[in-house]
Scaffold this active site. Structure first.
Site, PDB file in Angstrom:
ATOM      1  N   SER A 146      37.163  25.516  -1.221  1.00  0.00           N
ATOM      2  CA  SER A 146      37.786  25.111   0.037  1.00  0.00           C
ATOM      3  C   SER A 146      36.777  25.352   1.145  1.00  0.00           C
ATOM      4  O   SER A 146      35.689  25.860   0.910  1.00  0.00           O
ATOM      5  CB  SER A 146      39.044  25.936   0.298  1.00  0.00           C
ATOM      6  OG  SER A 146      38.650  27.243   0.654  1.00  0.00           O
ATOM      7  N   LYS A 147      37.180  25.008   2.342  1.00  0.00           N
ATOM      8  CA  LYS A 147      36.280  25.111   3.484  1.00  0.00           C
ATOM      9  C   LYS A 147      35.736  26.535   3.620  1.00  0.00           C
ATOM     10  O   LYS A 147      34.581  26.756   3.961  1.00  0.00           O
ATOM     11  CB  LYS A 147      37.039  24.709   4.740  1.00  0.00           C
ATOM     12  CG  LYS A 147      36.095  24.477   5.860  1.00  0.00           C
ATOM     13  CD  LYS A 147      36.585  23.539   6.886  1.00  0.00           C
ATOM     14  CE  LYS A 147      35.408  23.426   7.818  1.00  0.00           C
ATOM     15  NZ  LYS A 147      35.475  23.028   9.051  1.00  0.00           N
ATOM     16  N   ARG A 148      36.619  27.476   3.300  1.00  0.00           N
ATOM     17  CA  ARG A 148      36.253  28.890   3.430  1.00  0.00           C
ATOM     18  C   ARG A 148      35.003  29.224   2.616  1.00  0.00           C
ATOM     19  O   ARG A 148      34.171  29.992   3.015  1.00  0.00           O
ATOM     20  CB  ARG A 148      37.443  29.724   2.967  1.00  0.00           C
ATOM     21  CG  ARG A 148      37.346  31.192   3.174  1.00  0.00           C
ATOM     22  CD  ARG A 148      38.730  31.801   3.052  1.00  0.00           C
ATOM     23  NE  ARG A 148      39.350  31.504   1.760  1.00  0.00           N
ATOM     24  CZ  ARG A 148      39.213  32.242   0.681  1.00  0.00           C
ATOM     25  NH1 ARG A 148      38.460  33.321   0.721  1.00  0.00           N
ATOM     26  NH2 ARG A 148      39.809  31.928  -0.435  1.00  0.00           N
ATOM     27  N   HIS A 149      34.899  28.647   1.406  1.00  0.00           N
ATOM     28  CA  HIS A 149      33.732  29.019   0.623  1.00  0.00           C
ATOM     29  C   HIS A 149      32.735  27.926   0.333  1.00  0.00           C
ATOM     30  O   HIS A 149      32.004  28.030  -0.608  1.00  0.00           O
ATOM     31  CB  HIS A 149      34.024  29.699  -0.699  1.00  0.00           C
ATOM     32  CG  HIS A 149      35.429  29.817  -1.147  1.00  0.00           C
ATOM     33  ND1 HIS A 149      36.307  28.811  -1.277  1.00  0.00           N
ATOM     34  CD2 HIS A 149      36.101  30.919  -1.514  1.00  0.00           C
ATOM     35  CE1 HIS A 149      37.446  29.245  -1.734  1.00  0.00           C
ATOM     36  NE2 HIS A 149      37.356  30.524  -1.886  1.00  0.00           N
ATOM     37  N   GLY A 150      32.684  26.900   1.040  1.00  0.00           N
ATOM     38  CA  GLY A 150      31.549  26.033   0.748  1.00  0.00           C
ATOM     39  C   GLY A 150      31.860  24.562   0.805  1.00  0.00           C
ATOM     40  O   GLY A 150      30.966  23.759   0.675  1.00  0.00           O
TER      41      GLY A 150
END
Ligand code: GLU
Length: 486
Positions: free
Chosen positions: A253-257
């Site tokens: 997801s955006k949080r990790h990449g």
């Protein structure tokens, strides 16, 4: 021999991120390896979800990463247009042909009826399927109801039993139970084609030889193969590339990449490092080789070296790879890449003269081995351009508040005022002063470092002072002496 023609076909619903870039890169590498053509097709059929200027955004991202498309928006190769929304006439032409051959039919079932049917399927523990209500209406009845203005979709007649084996170059043979498929929609009630339909018509018309795409589309492939059969066209060869998972093996997801490529650009990642990292997500060149340029990868890229299992995205590994590439830049190149980051921090302007450029290059070389990104490099050299705005608090307690520091800093400022400003000259002068004062060198070195940089760690202190030069050094030592304990 078939000409290799591959396409990257993003739905432009956001900014290009790691997953998209990796799929595009594999397509590009495959095309280059095979001497084929790499096409960009923007699947913007669902206009409500599409973002403006998508073609430009992808072109910019590809340009930065160092690969470009051979055919696509603005680069006609005789198979355009390359925006799917501009290909509606072809979609409708194929649709009429399928309707005329009674391979497709209008369906007038309302959304409520279909929802109720699906809910019932679920209640009975069956996979939700369209029950075929309108499949056997006569063509004449269908035409009459359309003429009367009744809302409808167009569905494909799909075989209701048997198995289909998808031969995938990466996954091998994958069997699908056709009784689980239903007569899927080709054209929606608003007159726009579905992904499965538009994509197949476009791939056929663009003479795509190989479809390399994300694993999540494997389950669409049997439907697409049925469509090719209905259209009387030969299907391309499929290769589904493994998913990319987050470090904790959850969905990326955006949080990790799923970070937009533009953000990596803004954070000062080097494109050659990002590309090198991306190519290793699911592919390996054999042996334990880890560093490759795009051209080297293109020479080695074959699909039998693409793994089946999901690849795991690891920010730390990517940062490590970036640091490796950053360290290998020569002084001129490091400066060229860092310049926009220095300018963005207001440290210099476009019109920097030769002296300032030489100064910036020298400062950057000092921090090069200590940073992982261009943004970090720019932060690390900020004190060369601006007096420290704040001093490390722990450093102040340990190095400025020791009794006698003010006097020692003043003495150092005076001594350095007429010293040869080379690392060796500075070291000699400071060592001599420490002996005269009867203190360990560290009692001059630590406060001096903090005084000129505001920090307790950084490049070698003598090299740092040599680059800063006499004027800045002496002035900063004097300012610090005012703050330090008498
Ligand atoms: N537009 C689809 C996507 O972005 C393309 C899938 C395909 O390559 O067929 O996922």
């Amino acid at each position: 021999m078939t000409m290799v023609r591959v396409r990257f076909a993003p739905s432009p619903t956001g900014q290009p991120h790691i997953g998209w870039a990796r799929t595009a890169l594999f397509n590009w590498l495959f095309a280059r390896h095979e001497g084929g053509t790499f096409i960009l097709r923007i699947e913007d059929t669902d206009q409500s979800r599409s973002v403006e200027g998508a073609a430009q955004v992808f072109e910019d991202a590809f340009g930065w990463l160092g690969f470009t498309y051979d055919e696509g928006p603005g680069k006609d190769g005789g198979h355009g247009p390359y925006l799917q929304s501009e290909r509606l006439a072809s979609h409708l032409r194929v649709l009429s042909q399928l309707l005329a051959q009674e391979q497709a039919y209008p369906c007038f079932c309302s959304a409520q009826t279909l929802d109720a049917g699906r809910a019932e399927d679920r209640r009975l523990g069956r996979p939700p399927r369209y029950p075929g209500t309108c499949r056997d209406l006569t063509a004449a009845e269908g035409r009459a109801r359309i003429a009367a203005g009744e809302a409808h979709v167009i569905r494909l007649k799909v075989p209701t039993a048997g198995t289909m084996v998808v031969h995938d170059l990466i996954r091998g043979g994958v069997s699908f139970d056709l009784s689980l498929l239903d007569d899927f929609v080709l054209l929606k009630a608003d007159g726009t084609p579905t992904y499965n339909f538009a994509s197949v018509v476009d791939d056929a018309e663009m003479a795509i030889s190989h479809v390399l795409r994300a694993d999540e589309h494997l389950s669409n492939t049997p439907k697409q193969l049925i469509l090719y059969q209905a259209m009387g066209k030969t299907a391309p060869i499929f290769a589904h590339v493994p998913m990319i998972l987050a470090p904790d093996h959850s969905k990326l997801s955006k949080r990790h990449g799923a970070t937009p490529i533009a953000e990596f650009m803004a954070q000062g990642f080097l494109p050659e490092a990002v590309v090198n990292y991306l190519m290793m997500l699911g592919w390996n060149p054999g042996g334990d080789r880890e560093f490759l340029t795009l051209d080297e990868a293109a020479q080695l890229f074959t699909l039998d070296r693409v793994q089946k299992n999901p690849a795991v995205y690891d920010t730390q590994k990517m940062t490590w790879m970036n640091a490796h590439y950053l360290r290998a830049l020569d002084q001129g190149e490091l400066w060229r890449r860092c310049r926009p980051f220095l300018a963005a921090r207001g440290l210099l302007t476009e019109s920097a003269d030769d002296t300032l450029v030489a100064y910036a290059k020298a400062a950057l070389s000092l921090v090069q081995s200590r940073v992982a990104t261009l943004a970090e490099a720019a932060d690390a050299v900020t004190f060369f351009f601006k007096e420290p705005q704040a001093f490390d608090e722990e450093g102040v307690r340990r190095h400025f508040q020791r009794p006698g520091t003010a006097g020692r800093l003043t003495a150092l400022a005076e001594r350095l005022a007429d010293t040869d400003f080379t690392a060796a000259g500075l070291e000699g002068a400071l060592t001599a002063l420490a002996q005269e004062l009867g203190v360990p060198r560290a009692e001059l070195i630590h406060p001096a470092r903090l005084a000129v940089s505001g920090k307790t760690v950084g490049p070698g202190v003598f090299e740092m002072l040599a680059v800063l030069g006499p004027q800045r050094t002496v002035q900063r030592l004097q300012v610090a002496a005012q703050m330090a304990a008498p």
